[in-house]
Design a protein around this motif. Structure first.
Motif, PDB file in Angstrom:
ATOM      1  N   PRO A 150       0.797  -1.234   0.000  1.00 40.82           N
ATOM      2  CA  PRO A 150       0.000   0.000   0.000  1.00 40.82           C
ATOM      3  C   PRO A 150       0.829   1.284   0.000  1.00 40.82           C
ATOM      4  O   PRO A 150       0.274   2.368  -0.228  1.00 40.82           O
ATOM      5  N   LEU A 151       2.137   1.200   0.274  1.00 37.88           N
ATOM      6  CA  LEU A 151       2.935   2.420   0.389  1.00 37.88           C
ATOM      7  C   LEU A 151       2.910   3.237  -0.893  1.00 37.88           C
ATOM      8  O   LEU A 151       2.835   4.470  -0.857  1.00 37.88           O
ATOM      9  N   SER A 152       3.003   2.567  -2.043  1.00 41.26           N
ATOM     10  CA  SER A 152       3.058   3.276  -3.322  1.00 41.26           C
ATOM     11  C   SER A 152       1.677   3.545  -3.908  1.00 41.26           C
ATOM     12  O   SER A 152       1.575   4.170  -4.964  1.00 41.26           O
ATOM     13  N   LYS A 153       0.649   3.102  -3.218  1.00 44.82           N
ATOM     14  CA  LYS A 153      -0.708   3.259  -3.739  1.00 44.82           C
ATOM     15  C   LYS A 153      -1.594   3.955  -2.696  1.00 44.82           C
ATOM     16  O   LYS A 153      -1.692   5.173  -2.676  1.00 44.82           O
ATOM     17  N   GLN A 154      -2.229   3.193  -1.795  1.00 41.90           N
ATOM     18  CA  GLN A 154      -3.213   3.782  -0.883  1.00 41.90           C
ATOM     19  C   GLN A 154      -2.601   4.815   0.077  1.00 41.90           C
ATOM     20  O   GLN A 154      -3.190   5.876   0.310  1.00 41.90           O
ATOM     21  N   ILE A 155      -1.431   4.508   0.636  1.00 37.74           N
ATOM     22  CA  ILE A 155      -0.803   5.468   1.551  1.00 37.74           C
ATOM     23  C   ILE A 155      -0.369   6.707   0.788  1.00 37.74           C
ATOM     24  O   ILE A 155      -0.599   7.850   1.216  1.00 37.74           O
ATOM     25  N   LEU A 156       0.289   6.512  -0.360  1.00 38.34           N
ATOM     26  CA  LEU A 156       0.783   7.648  -1.141  1.00 38.34           C
ATOM     27  C   LEU A 156      -0.363   8.500  -1.668  1.00 38.34           C
ATOM     28  O   LEU A 156      -0.244   9.723  -1.762  1.00 38.34           O
ATOM     29  N   ALA A 157      -1.469   7.867  -1.999  1.00 41.29           N
ATOM     30  CA  ALA A 157      -2.623   8.610  -2.505  1.00 41.29           C
ATOM     31  C   ALA A 157      -3.375   9.340  -1.398  1.00 41.29           C
ATOM     32  O   ALA A 157      -4.231  10.187  -1.688  1.00 41.29           O
ATOM     33  N   GLY A 158      -3.104   9.007  -0.141  1.00 40.73           N
ATOM     34  CA  GLY A 158      -3.823   9.612   0.971  1.00 40.73           C
ATOM     35  C   GLY A 158      -5.135   8.933   1.275  1.00 40.73           C
ATOM     36  O   GLY A 158      -5.904   9.413   2.116  1.00 40.73           O
ATOM     37  N   ALA A 159      -5.399   7.797   0.612  1.00 38.88           N
ATOM     38  CA  ALA A 159      -6.650   7.071   0.848  1.00 38.88           C
ATOM     39  C   ALA A 159      -6.614   6.317   2.175  1.00 38.88           C
ATOM     40  O   ALA A 159      -7.668   6.026   2.743  1.00 38.88           O
ATOM     41  N   TRP A 160      -5.429   5.971   2.637  1.00 37.45           N
ATOM     42  CA  TRP A 160      -5.253   5.279   3.916  1.00 37.45           C
ATOM     43  C   TRP A 160      -4.423   6.135   4.854  1.00 37.45           C
ATOM     44  O   TRP A 160      -3.511   6.848   4.413  1.00 37.45           O
ATOM     45  N   THR A 161      -4.717   6.052   6.139  1.00 40.54           N
ATOM     46  CA  THR A 161      -3.812   6.590   7.143  1.00 40.54           C
ATOM     47  C   THR A 161      -2.637   5.614   7.294  1.00 40.54           C
ATOM     48  O   THR A 161      -2.773   4.422   6.982  1.00 40.54           O
ATOM     49  N   PRO A 162      -1.494   6.065   7.773  1.00 43.07           N
ATOM     50  CA  PRO A 162      -0.368   5.147   7.967  1.00 43.07           C
ATOM     51  C   PRO A 162      -0.716   3.967   8.867  1.00 43.07           C
ATOM     52  O   PRO A 162      -0.258   2.842   8.632  1.00 43.07           O
ATOM     53  N   GLN A 163      -1.555   4.180   9.868  1.00 42.41           N
ATOM     54  CA  GLN A 163      -1.902   3.103  10.794  1.00 42.41           C
ATOM     55  C   GLN A 163      -2.663   1.973  10.103  1.00 42.41           C
ATOM     56  O   GLN A 163      -2.574   0.821  10.519  1.00 42.41           O
ATOM     57  N   ARG A 164      -3.352   2.293   9.036  1.00 40.00           N
ATOM     58  CA  ARG A 164      -4.123   1.253   8.351  1.00 40.00           C
ATOM     59  C   ARG A 164      -3.208   0.233   7.670  1.00 40.00           C
ATOM     60  O   ARG A 164      -3.631  -0.883   7.379  1.00 40.00           O
ATOM     61  N   ALA A 165      -1.964   0.595   7.441  1.00 42.45           N
ATOM     62  CA  ALA A 165      -1.015  -0.337   6.824  1.00 42.45           C
ATOM     63  C   ALA A 165      -0.459  -1.346   7.824  1.00 42.45           C
ATOM     64  O   ALA A 165       0.188  -2.322   7.417  1.00 42.45           O
ATOM     65  N   HIS A 166      -0.691  -1.119   9.128  1.00 40.80           N
ATOM     66  CA  HIS A 166      -0.210  -2.073  10.119  1.00 40.80           C
ATOM     67  C   HIS A 166      -0.842  -3.437   9.856  1.00 40.80           C
ATOM     68  O   HIS A 166      -2.048  -3.550   9.618  1.00 40.80           O
ATOM     69  N   LEU A 167      -0.027  -4.480   9.925  1.00 40.10           N
ATOM     70  CA  LEU A 167      -0.514  -5.814   9.587  1.00 40.10           C
ATOM     71  C   LEU A 167      -1.459  -6.392  10.629  1.00 40.10           C
ATOM     72  O   LEU A 167      -2.351  -7.174  10.293  1.00 40.10           O
ATOM     73  N   ARG A 168      -1.270  -6.052  11.885  1.00 39.99           N
ATOM     74  CA  ARG A 168      -2.115  -6.583  12.952  1.00 39.99           C
ATOM     75  C   ARG A 168      -2.334  -5.499  14.008  1.00 39.99           C
ATOM     76  O   ARG A 168      -1.438  -4.706  14.293  1.00 39.99           O
ATOM     77  N   PRO A 169      -3.500  -5.503  14.642  1.00 41.31           N
ATOM     78  CA  PRO A 169      -3.701  -4.596  15.772  1.00 41.31           C
ATOM     79  C   PRO A 169      -2.849  -5.029  16.958  1.00 41.31           C
ATOM     80  O   PRO A 169      -2.379  -6.169  17.030  1.00 41.31           O
ATOM     81  N   ALA A 170      -2.667  -4.137  17.894  1.00 42.55           N
ATOM     82  CA  ALA A 170      -1.800  -4.408  19.039  1.00 42.55           C
ATOM     83  C   ALA A 170      -2.249  -5.647  19.808  1.00 42.55           C
ATOM     84  O   ALA A 170      -1.413  -6.439  20.271  1.00 42.55           O
ATOM     85  N   ALA A 171      -3.552  -5.840  19.938  1.00 44.39           N
ATOM     86  CA  ALA A 171      -4.053  -6.991  20.696  1.00 44.39           C
ATOM     87  C   ALA A 171      -3.649  -8.304  20.028  1.00 44.39           C
ATOM     88  O   ALA A 171      -3.328  -9.289  20.713  1.00 44.39           O
TER      89      ALA A 171
END
Length: 393
Positions: free
Chosen positions: A47-68
């Motif tokens: 997603p770094l070169s697509k959704q994150i770069l486009a601003g469609a995702w927040t950086p946190q959405r790229a995290h593979l798993r939630p903290a729990a």
């Protein structure tokens, strides 16, 4: 075989996290420690070169798993502390902070680092995109109307060019190939990809090599090419490949040749495995060593390595696979297209924007490409499995 009491995974990447998760899924209850050079928890890179770069995702959405979910893995994470040395004999890893980690089994999943132009680190407006911080830093500069030059006509460069053009930037893609991604797709599909970019406003400067940066003060103003031209730019992305992150292994005694050289089980030395972008392993189906830089391999190879650590391993013989999303096109490639392969359309129609292309080498299917036809391409993947299991090695 007694499972190792302590597994140390060097690299908090998708491959590293997948190794940890597979160990737990297969019943390993011992200690697992995961080291990461970045401060972020494991995140996804596509997603770094697509959704994150486009601003469609927040950086946190790229995290593979939630903290729990990470907590539930019952592992120790040491983030922001890069590994700096490995002693395979004692299975000990030293980190930049001075920590010393010793384990019964070590998995190296340190990935790769972006190649750069000479002197670019001191010039404002010049970026690479390999990490989450890289992507957010570049995103801040992608203002509509600005001039972006992308140096590199491979997968990453093409994806960023597509994203930037859609954001309204004046985008130029420059690279040495005759068509974008020609090395990955072959000439037929690459020519179509070039037409796609041109139709969406990307200016192509192909068969062109960049020699350096043109600078005004401390800020980039363009890139210089071998033909003496300067391509004007407000922002530059350097995207002409990556180097396996093996520098910290110099002096370790491991064989390092474009990655960590491994056997068919992804073993680099007794008790030491490699996985993901950093691993060059012997593929018994292809009869040669390969290093695969793609997200699917990170997960599949991690599963193979985890099984081998626990004594149930088999030679890792995947059908290489990658995908890329550019504009309204999804391209999926199974196998490894190569120069000189015969191609034929085996489903769909290129003029309709949906087709499957099959590549043949010496009369045998060697790769399958789907252009907006993912299910159909995956069905034809079976022919590659058959070819690999019957090919002479």
């Amino acid at each position: 075989m007694t499972p190792p009491a302590h597994v140390l995974i060097v690299g908090a990447s998708a491959a590293g996290l997948s190794t940890l998760e597979t160990l737990r899924r297969l019943g390993h209850t011992g200690t697992v420690t995961l080291l990461g050079d970045e401060p972020h928890p494991p995140y996804d890179r596509p997603p770094l070169s697509k959704q994150i770069l486009a601003g469609a995702w927040t950086p946190q959405r790229a995290h593979l798993r939630p903290a729990a979910a990470l907590d539930a893995l019952d592992a120790t994470f040491h983030l922001g502390d890069p590994a700096v040395a490995l002693d395979p004999a004692s299975r000990t890893v030293h980190t930049a902070s001075g920590r010393r980690h010793q384990a019964d089994a070590i998995v190296v999943a340190t990935g790769a680092t972006a190649r750069t132009l000479p002197g670019q680190d001191t010039v404002a407006g010049v970026h690479v995109i390999r990490t989450l911080d890289d992507a957010t830093g570049l995103r801040a500069e992608l203002t509509p109307g600005r001039r972006l030059v992308v140096v590199g006509d491979g997968v990453l460069g093409c994806e960023v060019a597509a994203t930037a053009a859609a954001l309204g930037l004046d985008t130029t893609l420059v690279g040495p190939q005759q068509a974008p991604m020609r090395a990955q797709l072959g000439p037929r599909a690459a020519d179509l990809l070039g037409l796609l970019h041109t139709a969406n406003g990307v200016r192509l400067r192909l068969t062109t090599t960049v020699t350096g940066l043109a600078v005004d003060g401390a800020r980039v103003r363009g890139v210089e090419t071998t033909d003496g031209q300067v391509l004007p730019a407000d922002v530059v992305l350097v995207a002409f490949g990556a180097t396996p992150a093996t520098g910290w292994l110099d002096g370790s005694g491991l064989t390092l040749v474009d990655g960590i050289v491994c056997d068919a089980y992804c073993r680099a030395a007794p008790g030491v495995w490699a996985v993901g972008d950093v691993a060059r392993f012997h593929h018994e189906g292809l009869g040669r060593d390969v290093r695969l830089e793609n997200r699917t391999n990170a997960t599949e190879q991690a599963a193979a390595v985890a099984a081998d650590i626990l004594g149930a391993g088999r030679p890792y013989t995947p059908v290489p696979y990658f995908w890329t999303d550019q504009f309204d096109v999804k391209i999926q490639v199974h196998g490894i297209p190569g120069p000189g392969m015969h191609t034929e359309v085996t489903d769909g129609d290129p003029t309709a924007g949906r087709f499957v292309l099959t590549y043949h080498l010496d009369g045998r299917p060697a790769a399958v490409l789907g252009w907006n036809m993912p299910k159909q391409a995956r069905r034809q993947r079976q022919s590659l499995l058959t070819a690999m299991t019957t090919a002479p090695v």
